[in-house]
Design a protein around this motif. Structure first.
Motif, PDB file in Angstrom:
ATOM      1  N   CYS A 265       0.792   8.818   7.107  1.00  0.00           N
ATOM      2  CA  CYS A 265       2.131   8.514   6.544  1.00  0.00           C
ATOM      3  C   CYS A 265       3.244   9.009   7.137  1.00  0.00           C
ATOM      4  CB  CYS A 265       1.901   9.074   4.920  1.00  0.00           C
ATOM      5  SG  CYS A 265       3.768   9.024   4.419  1.00  0.00           S
TER       6      CYS A 265
ATOM      7  N   MET B 198       0.764  -1.249  -0.001  1.00  0.00           N
ATOM      8  CA  MET B 198       0.020   0.110   0.073  1.00  0.00           C
ATOM      9  C   MET B 198       0.953   1.172  -0.026  1.00  0.00           C
ATOM     10  SD  MET B 198      -2.485   0.873   3.454  1.00  0.00           S
ATOM     11  CE  MET B 198      -3.176   2.471   3.373  1.00  0.00           C
ATOM     12  N   ASN B 199       0.373   2.331  -0.734  1.00  0.00           N
ATOM     13  CA  ASN B 199       1.141   3.469  -1.001  1.00  0.00           C
ATOM     14  C   ASN B 199       0.420   4.615  -0.534  1.00  0.00           C
ATOM     15  OD1 ASN B 199       3.347   1.860  -2.019  1.00  0.00           O
ATOM     16  ND2 ASN B 199       2.545   2.400  -3.988  1.00  0.00           N
ATOM     17  N   CYS B 200       1.153   5.706  -0.174  1.00  0.00           N
ATOM     18  CA  CYS B 200       0.658   6.830   0.247  1.00  0.00           C
ATOM     19  C   CYS B 200      -0.004   7.653  -0.892  1.00  0.00           C
ATOM     20  CB  CYS B 200       1.587   7.921   1.009  1.00  0.00           C
ATOM     21  SG  CYS B 200       0.883   9.362   1.449  1.00  0.00           S
TER      22      CYS B 200
ATOM     23  N   ARG C  92       2.932   0.590   5.640  1.00  0.00           N
ATOM     24  CA  ARG C  92       2.422  -0.632   6.309  1.00  0.00           C
ATOM     25  C   ARG C  92       0.776  -0.481   6.498  1.00  0.00           C
ATOM     26  NH1 ARG C  92       5.709  -1.007  11.883  1.00  0.00           N
ATOM     27  NH2 ARG C  92       3.505  -1.158  12.243  1.00  0.00           N
ATOM     28  N   SER C  93       0.197  -1.832   6.448  1.00  0.00           N
ATOM     29  CA  SER C  93      -1.466  -1.518   6.371  1.00  0.00           C
ATOM     30  C   SER C  93      -2.031  -1.041   7.588  1.00  0.00           C
ATOM     31  CB  SER C  93      -1.947  -3.053   6.011  1.00  0.00           C
ATOM     32  OG  SER C  93      -1.572  -3.895   7.084  1.00  0.00           O
ATOM     33  N   ASP C  94      -1.203  -1.056   8.744  1.00  0.00           N
ATOM     34  CA  ASP C  94      -1.982  -0.703   9.876  1.00  0.00           C
ATOM     35  C   ASP C  94      -1.427   0.844  10.191  1.00  0.00           C
ATOM     36  OD1 ASP C  94       0.978  -1.124  10.233  1.00  0.00           O
ATOM     37  OD2 ASP C  94       0.773  -1.607  12.356  1.00  0.00           O
TER      38      ASP C  94
ATOM     39  N   ILE D  41      -4.151   8.642   6.148  1.00  0.00           N
ATOM     40  CA  ILE D  41      -4.567   7.563   5.495  1.00  0.00           C
ATOM     41  C   ILE D  41      -6.173   7.295   5.205  1.00  0.00           C
ATOM     42  CG2 ILE D  41      -4.140   4.911   4.680  1.00  0.00           C
ATOM     43  CD1 ILE D  41      -1.750   7.067   4.658  1.00  0.00           C
TER      44      ILE D  41
ATOM     45  N   LYS E 202      -8.961   4.948   4.261  1.00  0.00           N
ATOM     46  CA  LYS E 202      -9.277   3.879   3.702  1.00  0.00           C
ATOM     47  C   LYS E 202     -10.628   3.383   3.354  1.00  0.00           C
ATOM     48  CE  LYS E 202      -5.587   2.007   6.598  1.00  0.00           C
ATOM     49  NZ  LYS E 202      -5.158   1.171   7.885  1.00  0.00           N
TER      50      LYS E 202
ATOM     51  N   SER F  60       5.899   3.975   0.387  1.00  0.00           N
ATOM     52  CA  SER F  60       5.455   2.870   0.858  1.00  0.00           C
ATOM     53  C   SER F  60       4.802   2.592   2.193  1.00  0.00           C
ATOM     54  CB  SER F  60       6.460   1.582   0.700  1.00  0.00           C
ATOM     55  OG  SER F  60       5.913   0.396   0.804  1.00  0.00           O
TER      56      SER F  60
END
Length: 254
Positions: free
Chosen positions: A17, A1-3, A11-13, A24, A26, A9
């Motif tokens: 950023c 997943m990217n900003c 992390r999903s949690d 982020i 979602k 790059s």
């Protein structure tokens, strides 16, 4: 997943950023999360406004010193707080002049005809911003013997205090002039006294001075304020005479 902002790059949690600080997102857009994002980004109303308004009455030194010393998230910042208050003040003066038909230039203490200078209320917001450094200079001078705050920090304190006073004025004026026939100049002098009392209540707590010292400095501030306002009034009259918007006949007795 990217900003989505900087492309870094992630992390999903991650909620924000670590590279650019962007939030982020979602979830899909809904009216609820659009309002939450708008209120945070533009108005910063996510509980900080009411907390700032309440605590400026109960513990103004915590709000003001907190921002000065780096606590920037707990309370609304002074620029936003002041800007929203001045915007609402502009709306209040529009209501008083155009809906309630209040004569804002009436003089209850003189039979001399008051020239029509209500146009200055069209620039009330601009004047408020221009006068803020003057207010800060006045309080800075009055507390030269206690150099706890520098001039910029006095600007912060006065922005919070002026914003608070403006919110109170809006909350009082809209219903008061809507239901009662009151002379604005009499109300304004009483409210000016309240404003100075509140201002030096806040400074008393910041500088930890006694009631007597706060009272003397408040009287000094009131004197300086009247002198400054008289100077501004004379300047406005001179500009009005030069531009033709005011005539000498406007000052003739009724």
């Amino acid at each position: 997943m990217n900003c989505k902002t900087c492309g870094n790059s992630l992390r999903s949690d991650f909620g924000y950023c670590p590279s650019c600080g962007a939030k982020i997102i979602k979830n899909r857009l809904t009216l609820k999360n659009v309002w939450e994002d708008l209120s945070f980004q533009v108005f910063n109303l996510d509980n900080t406004f009411l907390k700032t308004f309440k605590h400026l009455f109960t513990k103004p030194e915590i709000v003001i010193e907190g921002f000065i010393h780096g606590a920037r998230k707990k309370y609304m910042n002074p620029i936003s707080y002041f800007a929203i208050a001045i915007t609402l003040s502009g709306l209040m003066f529009f209501v008083l002049r155009n809906i309630y038909d209040v004569n804002l230039m009436q003089n209850s203490f003189s039979n001399v005809k008051t020239p029509n200078m209500s146009f200055i209320f069209d620039y009330q917001g601009l004047l408020s911003y221009l006068l803020m450094p003057v207010y800060a200079l006045m309080t800075w001078v009055l507390f030269l013997d206690k150099p706890i705050l520098n001039f910029t920090e006095h600007l912060v304190a006065n922005a919070y205090i002026t914003g608070q006073v403006s919110f109170v004025q809006v909350l009082i004026c809209i219903p008061l002039f809507g239901f009662f026939d009151i002379r604005y100049d009499l109300f304004n002098w009483c409210f000016l006294l309240f404003s100075v009392v509140f201002q030096f209540y806040a400074f008393k707590r910041i500088f930890k001075i006694g009631i007597g010292s706060a009272l003397l400095r408040g009287m000094g501030y009131l004197f300086l304020f009247v002198v400054v306002m008289m100077g501004i009034g004379i300047l406005i009259i001179l500009i009005g005479l030069l531009t033709g918007s005011i005539n000498f006949s406007d000052f003739a007795p009724k």
